[in-house]
Design a protein around this motif. Structure first.
Motif, PDB file in Angstrom:
ATOM      1  N   THR A  27       0.650  -1.684 -10.371  1.00 15.27           N
ATOM      2  CA  THR A  27       0.335  -2.909 -11.106  1.00 15.27           C
ATOM      3  C   THR A  27       0.360  -2.659 -12.603  1.00 15.27           C
ATOM      4  O   THR A  27       0.228  -1.510 -13.053  1.00 15.27           O
ATOM      5  N   ASP A  28       0.522  -3.733 -13.353  1.00 11.16           N
ATOM      6  CA  ASP A  28       0.482  -3.616 -14.813  1.00 11.16           C
ATOM      7  C   ASP A  28      -0.550  -4.572 -15.408  1.00 11.16           C
ATOM      8  O   ASP A  28      -0.495  -4.895 -16.599  1.00 11.16           O
ATOM      9  N   GLY A  29      -1.498  -5.032 -14.584  1.00 17.08           N
ATOM     10  CA  GLY A  29      -2.439  -6.017 -15.101  1.00 17.08           C
ATOM     11  C   GLY A  29      -3.840  -5.844 -14.564  1.00 17.08           C
ATOM     12  O   GLY A  29      -4.244  -4.782 -14.097  1.00 17.08           O
ATOM     13  N   ASP A  30      -4.585  -6.943 -14.611  1.00 17.39           N
ATOM     14  CA  ASP A  30      -5.966  -6.988 -14.169  1.00 17.39           C
ATOM     15  C   ASP A  30      -6.091  -8.063 -13.097  1.00 17.39           C
ATOM     16  O   ASP A  30      -5.368  -9.065 -13.121  1.00 17.39           O
ATOM     17  N   ASN A  31      -6.992  -7.866 -12.159  1.00 16.37           N
ATOM     18  CA  ASN A  31      -7.171  -8.841 -11.088  1.00 16.37           C
ATOM     19  C   ASN A  31      -7.642 -10.177 -11.658  1.00 16.37           C
ATOM     20  O   ASN A  31      -8.683 -10.265 -12.314  1.00 16.37           O
ATOM     21  N   ASN A  32      -6.878 -11.237 -11.426  1.00 18.60           N
ATOM     22  CA  ASN A  32      -7.258 -12.567 -11.910  1.00 18.60           C
ATOM     23  C   ASN A  32      -6.937 -13.661 -10.896  1.00 18.60           C
ATOM     24  O   ASN A  32      -6.976 -14.849 -11.241  1.00 18.60           O
ATOM     25  N   SER A  33      -6.599 -13.275  -9.657  1.00 24.23           N
ATOM     26  CA  SER A  33      -6.253 -14.261  -8.633  1.00 24.23           C
ATOM     27  C   SER A  33      -6.710 -13.740  -7.278  1.00 24.23           C
ATOM     28  O   SER A  33      -7.165 -12.601  -7.140  1.00 24.23           O
ATOM     29  N   GLY A  34      -6.552 -14.586  -6.276  1.00 28.18           N
ATOM     30  CA  GLY A  34      -6.828 -14.162  -4.913  1.00 28.18           C
ATOM     31  C   GLY A  34      -8.263 -14.397  -4.482  1.00 28.18           C
ATOM     32  O   GLY A  34      -9.096 -14.906  -5.240  1.00 28.18           O
ATOM     33  N   TYR A  35      -8.546 -13.995  -3.250  1.00 26.41           N
ATOM     34  CA  TYR A  35      -9.843 -14.241  -2.638  1.00 26.41           C
ATOM     35  C   TYR A  35     -10.742 -13.010  -2.587  1.00 26.41           C
ATOM     36  O   TYR A  35     -11.957 -13.132  -2.464  1.00 26.41           O
ATOM     37  N   HIS A  36     -10.159 -11.815  -2.651  1.00 30.05           N
ATOM     38  CA  HIS A  36     -10.931 -10.597  -2.464  1.00 30.05           C
ATOM     39  C   HIS A  36     -11.163  -9.878  -3.778  1.00 30.05           C
ATOM     40  O   HIS A  36     -10.247  -9.732  -4.598  1.00 30.05           O
ATOM     41  N   ASP A  37     -12.374  -9.403  -3.964  1.00 31.87           N
ATOM     42  CA  ASP A  37     -12.692  -8.582  -5.122  1.00 31.87           C
ATOM     43  C   ASP A  37     -12.106  -7.185  -4.915  1.00 31.87           C
ATOM     44  O   ASP A  37     -12.294  -6.588  -3.845  1.00 31.87           O
ATOM     45  N   PRO A  38     -11.413  -6.639  -5.897  1.00 30.86           N
ATOM     46  CA  PRO A  38     -10.761  -5.329  -5.710  1.00 30.86           C
ATOM     47  C   PRO A  38     -11.741  -4.207  -5.375  1.00 30.86           C
ATOM     48  O   PRO A  38     -11.423  -3.337  -4.563  1.00 30.86           O
ATOM     49  N   ILE A  39     -12.913  -4.219  -5.989  1.00 23.55           N
ATOM     50  CA  ILE A  39     -13.877  -3.151  -5.741  1.00 23.55           C
ATOM     51  C   ILE A  39     -14.414  -3.230  -4.315  1.00 23.55           C
ATOM     52  O   ILE A  39     -14.554  -2.214  -3.621  1.00 23.55           O
ATOM     53  N   LYS A  40     -14.698  -4.450  -3.844  1.00 26.39           N
ATOM     54  CA  LYS A  40     -15.145  -4.605  -2.461  1.00 26.39           C
ATOM     55  C   LYS A  40     -14.040  -4.224  -1.484  1.00 26.39           C
ATOM     56  O   LYS A  40     -14.300  -3.615  -0.436  1.00 26.39           O
ATOM     57  N   ALA A  41     -12.807  -4.576  -1.824  1.00 26.88           N
ATOM     58  CA  ALA A  41     -11.683  -4.190  -0.976  1.00 26.88           C
ATOM     59  C   ALA A  41     -11.553  -2.670  -0.926  1.00 26.88           C
ATOM     60  O   ALA A  41     -11.244  -2.091   0.133  1.00 26.88           O
ATOM     61  N   ALA A  42     -11.795  -2.006  -2.058  1.00 29.89           N
ATOM     62  CA  ALA A  42     -11.761  -0.541  -2.077  1.00 29.89           C
ATOM     63  C   ALA A  42     -12.859   0.037  -1.195  1.00 29.89           C
ATOM     64  O   ALA A  42     -12.660   1.055  -0.510  1.00 29.89           O
ATOM     65  N   GLY A  43     -14.036  -0.603  -1.197  1.00 33.28           N
ATOM     66  CA  GLY A  43     -15.117  -0.154  -0.320  1.00 33.28           C
ATOM     67  C   GLY A  43     -14.729  -0.258   1.144  1.00 33.28           C
ATOM     68  O   GLY A  43     -15.043   0.637   1.948  1.00 33.28           O
ATOM     69  N   MET A  44     -14.035  -1.336   1.512  1.00 35.06           N
ATOM     70  CA  MET A  44     -13.549  -1.485   2.891  1.00 35.06           C
ATOM     71  C   MET A  44     -12.554  -0.373   3.234  1.00 35.06           C
ATOM     72  O   MET A  44     -12.566   0.177   4.339  1.00 35.06           O
ATOM     73  N   ALA A  45     -11.701  -0.037   2.272  1.00 38.79           N
ATOM     74  CA  ALA A  45     -10.725   1.029   2.506  1.00 38.79           C
ATOM     75  C   ALA A  45     -11.428   2.360   2.727  1.00 38.79           C
ATOM     76  O   ALA A  45     -11.045   3.144   3.603  1.00 38.79           O
ATOM     77  N   ALA A  46     -12.470   2.623   1.938  1.00 41.89           N
ATOM     78  CA  ALA A  46     -13.202   3.881   2.081  1.00 41.89           C
ATOM     79  C   ALA A  46     -13.861   3.974   3.454  1.00 41.89           C
ATOM     80  O   ALA A  46     -13.849   5.037   4.092  1.00 41.89           O
TER      81      ALA A  46
END
Length: 338
Positions: free
Chosen positions: A195-214
């Motif tokens: 990516t070349d940007g910052d999260n500004n769309s969608g339904y899922h928070d990136p940090i919470k999604a990372a927690g799910m991945a962990a």
């Protein structure tokens, strides 16, 4: 030679018994018992004596061929190499408008990314790969597969019109990749997020999604692209004239990367964060990831066997046709087998 249905080879045990019967009855006149055969012996010609026996031998050979064919002989000399399962890798590629920035060669960030990711796919032998594209929403372009050619073709078709919703839905991209990585793989499951940007769309928070991945044991490697300070974003007007995106006061809008968030995503999942400022640096990043996710494979070889019953059944058919032809014009199969 091996057999798929060896029980049918028992038919071959019947052939000698029938052959013995044919030998005992050779040359007998039709309708006479064995004890009265001497009465007509002078009238029996050599053809009459051996003709029925020859027909019996052809019938017996046909029966034997049918038995062998039904036993389904197997043969072949082709060896197939099988590899143990490798790493499952989902590639997530940003298609937002900021990827039009021209600080990467050739052309822009997206073209450079597709070129380098294509090289990465070519070097990922043994791994299953999948591809997710994201902008204002996320889309699975290629599910996990060992068909790397299909993934490369799917990658080549991506452009800024693939997703007609601008934005950067990083959380949704990670969530989509996790859905595709839901199968267990003891060798490893990985997301490579570009990516070349910052999260500004969608339904899922990136940090919470990372927690799910962990929690699921999925590592997320994040790659931030772009020169320090950002780059202008080219746009085209109705007539195809190129200009650069500006704010309401006429100032150039430059791309911005949230490195803090991307570092946090990688840290939570046990992955690594990378920063690429040009095409060569980006190529070095993907080469490093390829080395990190390389698996030593156990190679197993097995012999591919092909069924070879066809020739035996064709031979049986040929023998039956010979019986019909030599049996005095009696063409009915049941009559010839009597």
């Amino acid at each position: 030679m091996s057999w798929a249905s060896p029980v049918w080879l028992g038919v071959l045990l019947v052939v000698p018994l029938l052959g013995g019967l044919a030998w005992r009855t050779r040359g007998q006149a039709p309708g006479l018992r064995l004890g009265t055969w001497w009465l007509v012996r002078p009238a029996v010609t050599p053809r009459a004596r051996w003709g029925p026996a020859a027909l019996w031998l052809l019938r017996l050979a046909a029966i034997g061929c049918v038995g062998v064919g039904l036993a389904r002989p197997l043969g072949g000399n082709t060896w197939l190499e099988e590899h143990a399962a490798g790493v499952d890798i989902m590639l997530a590629l940003d298609l937002s408008g900021s990827m039009r920035a021209e600080d990467f060669q050739p052309v822009n960030r997206l073209v450079a990314a597709k070129q380098v990711i294509g090289e990465f796919i070519a070097k990922s032998e043994g791994n299953r790969l999948g591809l997710v594209a994201f902008a204002g929403r996320s889309l699975t372009v290629a599910p996990l597969t060992t068909d790397h050619q299909m993934v490369r073709e799917a990658l080549a078709r991506l452009d800024f019109q693939t997703l007609r919703e601008d934005g950067t839905a990083i959380g949704d991209a990670i969530g989509n990749c996790l859905y595709r990585l839901r199968e267990e793989n003891t060798q490893g499951r990985v997301v490579v997020l570009f990516t070349d940007g910052d999260n500004n769309s969608g339904y899922h928070d990136p940090i919470k999604a990372a927690g799910m991945a962990a929690v699921r044991g999925v590592r997320v490697h994040t790659i931030a692209v772009g020169r320090p300070g950002g780059a202008p974003i080219p746009i085209s007007d109705f007539f195809g004239q190129k200009s650069y995106l500006r704010d309401s006061e006429g100032r150039l809008i430059l791309t911005q990367i949230n490195e803090t968030s991307l570092k946090q995503i990688a840290g939570i999942t046990g992955g690594r964060y990378f920063r690429a400022t040009d095409t060569e640096a980006l190529r070095a990043v993907y080469d490093e990831i390829n080395r990190m996710e390389k698996t030593d494979f156990e190679v197993r070889r097995r012999l591919l066997l092909e069924e070879r019953y066809q020739a035996w059944l064709l031979l049986a058919g040929g023998l039956l046709l010979a019986v019909l032809a030599l049996g005095g014009g009696r063409w009915r199969v049941l009559e010839a087998l009597r």
